[in-house]
Enzyme design. Structure first.
Site, short mmCIF file in Angstrom:
data_model
loop_
_atom_site.label_atom_id
_atom_site.label_comp_id
_atom_site.label_asym_id
_atom_site.label_seq_id
_atom_site.Cartn_x
_atom_site.Cartn_y
_atom_site.Cartn_z
N ALA A 12 17.46 -82.82 -10.68
CA ALA A 12 16.29 -82.60 -9.81
C ALA A 12 15.05 -83.10 -10.56
O ALA A 12 14.99 -83.01 -11.79
CB ALA A 12 16.15 -81.12 -9.50
N TYR A 70 18.00 -91.86 -3.45
CA TYR A 70 17.60 -91.41 -4.80
C TYR A 70 16.63 -92.44 -5.40
O TYR A 70 16.93 -93.64 -5.44
CB TYR A 70 18.84 -91.25 -5.69
CG TYR A 70 18.47 -90.90 -7.11
CD1 TYR A 70 17.94 -89.65 -7.42
CD2 TYR A 70 18.59 -91.83 -8.14
CE1 TYR A 70 17.56 -89.33 -8.72
CE2 TYR A 70 18.22 -91.52 -9.44
CZ TYR A 70 17.70 -90.28 -9.72
OH TYR A 70 17.31 -89.97 -11.01
N HIS A 115 12.77 -99.89 -22.54
CA HIS A 115 12.99 -98.59 -21.90
C HIS A 115 12.40 -97.53 -22.83
O HIS A 115 13.14 -96.85 -23.53
CB HIS A 115 14.51 -98.40 -21.72
CG HIS A 115 14.89 -97.18 -20.94
ND1 HIS A 115 16.12 -96.60 -21.06
CD2 HIS A 115 14.21 -96.45 -20.04
CE1 HIS A 115 16.19 -95.54 -20.25
NE2 HIS A 115 15.05 -95.43 -19.62
N CYS A 143 17.55 -88.10 -22.33
CA CYS A 143 17.69 -87.87 -23.77
C CYS A 143 16.36 -87.65 -24.47
O CYS A 143 16.30 -87.67 -25.70
CB CYS A 143 18.43 -89.02 -24.42
SG CYS A 143 20.13 -89.12 -23.88
N GLY A 144 15.26 -87.48 -23.73
CA GLY A 144 14.06 -87.03 -24.42
C GLY A 144 12.78 -87.85 -24.28
O GLY A 144 11.79 -87.51 -24.93
N THR A 191 10.55 -88.24 -21.66
CA THR A 191 9.44 -87.50 -21.07
C THR A 191 9.07 -86.31 -21.95
O THR A 191 7.89 -86.07 -22.21
CB THR A 191 9.78 -87.04 -19.64
OG1 THR A 191 10.20 -88.18 -18.89
CG2 THR A 191 8.59 -86.41 -18.96
P1 GTP Z 1 14.97 -90.03 -17.84
O1 GTP Z 1 13.75 -89.55 -17.12
O2 GTP Z 1 16.24 -89.85 -17.08
O3 GTP Z 1 14.86 -91.42 -18.36
O4 GTP Z 1 15.18 -89.02 -19.11
P2 GTP Z 1 14.21 -88.70 -20.34
O5 GTP Z 1 14.60 -89.58 -21.49
O6 GTP Z 1 12.79 -88.71 -19.93
O7 GTP Z 1 14.66 -87.21 -20.72
P3 GTP Z 1 13.81 -85.86 -20.75
O8 GTP Z 1 12.76 -85.89 -21.79
O9 GTP Z 1 13.38 -85.49 -19.38
O10 GTP Z 1 14.91 -84.80 -21.27
C1 GTP Z 1 16.14 -84.67 -20.62
C2 GTP Z 1 16.80 -83.35 -20.89
O11 GTP Z 1 16.99 -83.16 -22.29
C3 GTP Z 1 15.97 -82.18 -20.38
O12 GTP Z 1 16.82 -81.31 -19.67
C4 GTP Z 1 15.44 -81.55 -21.64
O13 GTP Z 1 15.29 -80.17 -21.52
C5 GTP Z 1 16.49 -81.91 -22.68
N1 GTP Z 1 15.87 -82.05 -24.01
C6 GTP Z 1 14.75 -82.72 -24.31
N2 GTP Z 1 14.48 -82.63 -25.61
C7 GTP Z 1 15.44 -81.89 -26.16
C8 GTP Z 1 15.69 -81.42 -27.50
O14 GTP Z 1 14.93 -81.69 -28.43
N3 GTP Z 1 16.81 -80.68 -27.67
C9 GTP Z 1 17.66 -80.37 -26.64
N4 GTP Z 1 18.76 -79.66 -26.92
N5 GTP Z 1 17.44 -80.76 -25.38
C10 GTP Z 1 16.34 -81.50 -25.14
MN MN Z 2 11.90 -89.16 -18.07
#
Ligand code: GTP
Ligand code: MN
Length: 628
Positions: A388, A223, A251, A275-276, A278
């Site tokens: 994924a 992974y 981060h 948690c958001g 990307t």
């Molecule tokens: P890592 O890449 O693991 O570090 O995560 P990340 O912080 O980049 O998270 P990412 O933006 O990919 O979002 C993760 C998940 O949260 C995805 O499945 C999104 O669909 C969901 N998500 C993102 N924004 C929101 C939002 O505003 N509301 C809800 N309910 N879900 C969200």
């Molecule tokens: Mn991400």
């Protein structure tokens, strides 16, 4: 290259690879490569010089070794990790701590000599019959005050290929400069693999970080979060380096927010995994610098920021053409993309939450899959894993920011913190001061565990500034460094708290996924003094009229007063108990927590209690005082 180290590995090198290695002058690199080869006994060594031939060779090998398989669209490939290897594995990721040192007790750790012996035992002879690939990369833009040279040895073409998309190639940096002051070394082996090229000895998965030598060991895992050492593993080393040198490694996403009259304002944002980050960095109409790791330096009194990386290893679940047009386009048109742990059917990738029905059968991380298939515990195996992902070079995105590779970074004007906080904080608020923001939004960040790490989902926990797992210095010192960073700037960035995951009593989310765009635009206006605010006990919150206009402009959405009141009602009991939990955490787990943290918490509690006396438990934003 020194004769001694070259001789040790000469028998494993072709003439061309011998020449490429010979051009590397840094003795630490030479030693690391020679010792890695001695320990892991690869059949051959491939030195990747970043030339187009070498990159093409990596692409060809990753397919001929079957670590990735081609999909129908040109340039697209997929890779599977094992059933027990679908996320970052916190349990087996440990710091090697010398006997006379100690680290925060919230961090997994093992005595250095013992851990080193264990991981070296697992790596011994692990690359027999395989090639050890050596890559030279840079964290941060190359030839910049931000650059950190890294060398990775791995027996996985998938890891070498992913690094091609995710990091800046830096072989030239290693041949041109004799004296790299400090560099990070990463040694990885996939360990024993089955016929499908999947690591099988997952009970012997180990990811150990030797901060005394800036070296990372990873074995029996594939992974990318556990193996592409430059990601979260190197972040742990970077935080120590930044602490020593007086800058910050965070981060955080980094994005250009496009305001009125063509102005562009850079914001960074810290969110725990899944948690958001990307989804925020990729908001349509804005530009992305980075989506995961940012470095901040004080340059002439200004906060300057860069993306440590150059690509995205993003969660693919829920990616759809409406919410994520830029990434969706890249995932559906020719170009280089690695998909991992998706479902494959007739040469096409499928993922959870995509904009079409998923096939009832195909191939996924469990092998041949059909609807209803169960694992050995009787649990249903989903068509694709929640975690994924896709790996792409940020440079191919239509929304890439022009300053992605600027060696001087971009000027940072705002920072946001957000987690999965179902009950307490409002969707967006601005702190009263730098200290208040770093403390009440950053150091007090609460979230629920997600699928991105192995373990139970939905467990509430404190994840200090979204970076707690990676803080390899004392947590108190880390908060202190953040506080001081802002104090030393001519003008500290504004600090915002966001909460995309606030729910109502029935457990429903109060906001749509795209609503965050209105919050981001509001921050931009606040930075330029173009929007007013209301003073709540936990921070400055938007006025209804401003949000209504932003929702209409940015999302073409009617934003009702009723929604606003629901979302921005200050929930006093929930906020008071949040404060109690956070304060307890800091007292118990943050040795050396700066006193100001408790002062900020006390003041916040006093403001909450006062509002409670005046207005009751739930305070509608309409009752709050307007400030400029
Ligand atoms: P890592 O890449 O693991 O570090 O995560 P990340 O912080 O980049 O998270 P990412 O933006 O990919 O979002 C993760 C998940 O949260 C995805 O499945 C999104 O669909 C969901 N998500 C993102 N924004 C929101 C939002 O505003 N509301 C809800 N309910 N879900 C969200
Ligand atoms: Mn991400």
């Amino acid at each position: 290259m020194s004769k001694m180290y070259l001789e040790a590995v000469e028998s494993k090198l072709s003439e061309g690879n011998y020449q490429k290695l010979n051009a590397i002058t840094n003795p630490k690199v030479q030693q690391f490569i020679a010792e890695s080869a001695e320990l892991c006994s690869p059949d051959k060594i491939f030195i990747c010089s970043d030339s187009s031939e070498d990159i093409a060779y990596v692409r060809q090998q990753v397919v001929s070794s079957s670590e990735e398989k081609p999909l129908a669209i040109t340039g697209h490939t997929y890779h599977f990790d094992g059933m027990q290897d679908q996320g970052r594995d916190r349990e087996v990721t440990k710091y090697l701590v010398p006997k006379d040192d100690s680290l925060s007790k919230t961090l997994k750790q093992i005595e250095r000599e013992e851990g080193l012996a264990e991981v070296e035992g697992l790596l011994k002879g692990a690359m027999q019959w395989r090639t050890m690939i050596v890559r030279f990369l840079s964290l941060g833009p190359t030839n910049s005050v931000f650059s950190i040279p890294c060398v990775q040895c791995t027996d996985s073409w998938y890891v070498a290929h992913s690094e091609d998309l995710l990091y800046r190639p830096a072989y030239d940096m290693f041949t041109q400069k004799a004296e790299q002051s400090e560099l990070f070394c990463i040694l990885h082996s996939a360990g024993k693999m089955n016929d499908d090229m999947v690591s099988v000895e997952t009970d012997k998965k180990r990811i150990y970080i030797d901060y005394t030598k800036d070296t990372i060991y990873s074995v029996n895992t594939q992974y990318a979060g556990n193996t592409v050492g430059l990601k979260k593993l190197a972040l742990r080393l970077t935080i120590r380096k930044a602490d020593k040198e007086g800058w910050l490694a965070e981060h955080m996403l980094l994005m250009g927010v496009h305001g009125p009259n063509g102005r562009k304002t850079y914001l960074a944002g810290a969110f725990p995994s899944a948690c958001g980050k990307t989804s925020t960095a990729m908001l349509p109409g804005e530009t992305i610098v980075g989506d995961d790791i940012a470095y901040f330096r004080n340059i002439d009194g200004q906060a300057k920021a860069v993306n440590a990386e150059a690509g995205i290893f993003g969660i693919i679940q829920n990616v759809n053409p409406t919410d994520d047009p830029a990434i969706h386009k890249v995932l559906t048109t020719p170009g280089e993309v690695i998909f991992s742990n998706i479902l494959v059917k007739d040469g096409s990738p499928y993922w959870l939450g995509m904009d079409c029905a998923l096939p009832k059968e195909g191939v996924n991380f469990s092998g041949n899959w059909q609807d209803g298939k169960t694992d050995n515990k009787g649990n249903k195996i989903p068509p694709a894993h929640k975690n994924a992902r896709y790996a792409v070079d940020i440079g191919v995105l239509e929304n890439v920011d022009s300053e992605l590779n600027n060696p001087n970074g971009v000027e940072l004007s705002g920072i946001m913190y957000g987690g999965r906080d179902a009950k307490s904080y409002v969707p967006v608020q601005q702190s009263f001061s730098w200290e208040h923001g770093i403390t009440a939004y950053g150091a007090a960040l609460e979230t629920e565990t997600t699928f991105a790490t192995i373990g139970k989902e939905g467990v509430p926990e404190i994840n200090l500034m979204s970076i707690q797992d990676f803080v390899s210095i004392s947590l108190g010192k880390y908060v202190q460094n953040n506080l001081e960073f802002g104090r030393k700037l001519k003008k500290a960035p504004l600090v915002f708290g966001v909460n995309y995951f606030l729910r109502d009593k029935e457990g429903r989310f109060l906001n749509g996924v795209r609503d965050k765009h209105a919050w981001i635009k509001w921050m931009e206006l606040r930075i330029h003094n173009n929007a007013g605010a209301l003073k709540s006990p936990t921070g400055l919150i938007p006025k209804y009229d401003d949000l209504r206009e932003l929702f209409s402009q940015v999302l073409s959405k009617e934003y009702s007063k009723e929604d606003y009141v629901k979302q921005f009602t200050i929930r006093i009991p929930e906020n008071l108990s949040k404060l109690d939990r956070v304060e307890k955490f800091h007292k118990e787990n943050v040795p050396g927590a700066p006193n100001i943290i408790f002062e900020v918490f006390n003041k916040q509690r006093a403001r909450l209690l006062e509002a409670q006396k005046k207005f009751g438990d739930y305070v509608s934003p309409e009752k709050l005082e307007v400030v400029k």
